[in-house]
Design an enzyme around this catalytic site. Sequence first.
Site, PDB file in Angstrom:
ATOM      1  N   LYS A 267      -3.306  -4.780  -3.064  1.00 20.65           N
ATOM      2  CA  LYS A 267      -2.736  -3.156  -3.716  1.00 20.65           C
ATOM      3  C   LYS A 267      -1.794  -3.513  -4.709  1.00 20.65           C
ATOM      4  CE  LYS A 267      -1.043   0.817  -3.239  1.00 20.65           C
ATOM      5  NZ  LYS A 267       0.095   1.610  -2.611  1.00 20.65           N
TER       6      LYS A 267
ATOM      7  N   GLY B  96       5.295   9.367  -1.622  1.00 19.34           N
ATOM      8  CA  GLY B  96       5.869  10.225  -0.866  1.00 19.34           C
ATOM      9  C   GLY B  96       6.375  12.217  -0.637  1.00 19.34           C
TER      10      GLY B  96
ATOM     11  N   ALA C  55      -1.620   8.002  -3.107  1.00 14.89           N
ATOM     12  CA  ALA C  55      -0.435   8.015  -2.863  1.00 14.89           C
ATOM     13  C   ALA C  55      -0.300   9.608  -3.254  1.00 14.89           C
ATOM     14  CB  ALA C  55       0.399   7.336  -4.147  1.00 14.89           C
ATOM     15  N   GLY C  56       0.847  10.578  -2.417  1.00 16.47           N
ATOM     16  CA  GLY C  56       0.863  12.082  -2.864  1.00 16.47           C
ATOM     17  C   GLY C  56       0.276  13.203  -2.117  1.00 16.47           C
TER      18      GLY C  56
ATOM     19  N   ASN D 162       0.350   7.095   3.632  1.00 19.58           N
ATOM     20  CA  ASN D 162       1.141   6.825   4.719  1.00 19.58           C
ATOM     21  C   ASN D 162       2.449   7.625   5.175  1.00 19.58           C
ATOM     22  OD1 ASN D 162       2.919   3.572   4.238  1.00 19.58           O
ATOM     23  ND2 ASN D 162       3.222   5.555   5.451  1.00 19.58           N
ATOM     24  N   THR D 163       2.995   8.120   3.589  1.00 21.47           N
ATOM     25  CA  THR D 163       3.901   9.233   4.451  1.00 21.47           C
ATOM     26  C   THR D 163       3.535  10.891   4.925  1.00 21.47           C
ATOM     27  OG1 THR D 163       5.218   8.395   2.263  1.00 21.47           O
ATOM     28  CG2 THR D 163       6.035  10.746   3.463  1.00 21.47           C
TER      29      THR D 163
HETATM   30  C1  LIG Z   1       2.005   2.418   1.786  1.00 24.90           C
HETATM   31  C2  LIG Z   1       1.741   2.479   0.087  1.00 24.90           C
HETATM   32  O1  LIG Z   1       1.183   1.646  -0.185  1.00 24.90           O
HETATM   33  C3  LIG Z   1       1.845   3.699  -0.436  1.00 24.90           C
HETATM   34  O2  LIG Z   1       2.894   2.914  -1.172  1.00 24.90           O
HETATM   35  C4  LIG Z   1       1.441   4.536   0.034  1.00 24.90           C
HETATM   36  O3  LIG Z   1       0.991   4.633  -2.462  1.00 24.90           O
HETATM   37  C5  LIG Z   1       1.069   6.253  -0.001  1.00 24.90           C
HETATM   38  O4  LIG Z   1       1.675   7.062  -1.271  1.00 24.90           O
HETATM   39  P1  LIG Z   1       2.163   8.180   0.085  1.00 24.90           P
HETATM   40  O5  LIG Z   1       3.587   7.866   1.459  1.00 24.90           O
HETATM   41  O6  LIG Z   1       2.697   8.810  -0.668  1.00 24.90           O
HETATM   42  O7  LIG Z   1       1.070   8.340   1.051  1.00 24.90           O
END
Ligand SMILES: CC(=O)[C@@H](O)[C@H](O)COP(=O)(O)O
EC number: 2.8.1.10
Length: 272
Positions: free
Chosen positions: A110, A171, A197-198, A219-220
């Site tokens: 990635k 995040g 992300a987001g 992730n977050t």
């Molecule tokens: C773990 C990872 O790769 C993060 O950098 C990803 O971009 C997910 O982003 P969020 O934490 O906003 O879901």
Amino acid sequence: MNSIKEQRALSKDDLVLYGEHFSSRLLLGTSRYPSPQILEEAVLASQPAMITVSLRRQGSTVEQGKNAFWELLKKMSVPVLPNTAGCHSPQEVITTAQMAREVFETDWIKLELIGDDYTLQPDTLRLVETAKTLINDGFKVLPYCTEDLILCQRLVDVGCQAVMPWAAPIGTGQGPLNPYAMKLLRERLKVPLLVDAGLGLPSHACSVMEWGFDGVLLNTAVALADNPIDMAKAFAMATAAGRSAYLSGAMSAQESAQASTPLVGTPFWHQA
Ligand SMILES: CC(=O)[C@@H](O)[C@H](O)COP(=O)(O)O
């Protein structure tokens, strides 16, 4: 002519990236969980296609293969997608990717090339040349990028077989900030598009899947939920639901009310 049920059974609807098949369309990050046990249970509950791992953040003991986290990854036996989180220059990305290939024994990467530490916005000006270098070096590159159409197109031009535009900054959990550009991207590009992300809510994941995106990486929103295990499951279900809705062909919104109850004496299937 096969029935709808038969047609479904015939087509498996896997996510296909660089020729490899995955039965899930959810990719999960592995940081910020309250404990390794909760991470493991969240992964078990949601059965992601891949889990993404930062070599830089796990430290040098992973490189020596004797880190507890590394043991956990092996135990979960989910494909690992190493990432280049925290890299600020093409050279840093390339070195990190090459180390990750050795450590995790995979050519998936990635690609994260950070251009701004406050927003964690990717360095869009140097991303394409970096992706090209990695592809020439044999990597299967999944680039984290913005929703800019031309940037994504250029990434495809240099050989990325999938791209990963953000919905919002990493995040933040804000969900898709620019639906217009994301839908346009889906319309214009034929390669798999994964939103990375987001995303803050399962409904965000469901929406982008309904628009035709091929998968989501997050992730977050899971790691920081009060109950990460149930939230991981909720995201897995929402991702699958959005995909199913996309494949089912949504009705188009109507300007005015349309009676849904049949008129007396007319079979309901003739009311359209
Ligand atoms: C773990 C990872 O790769 C993060 O950098 C990803 O971009 C997910 O982003 P969020 O934490 O906003 O879901």
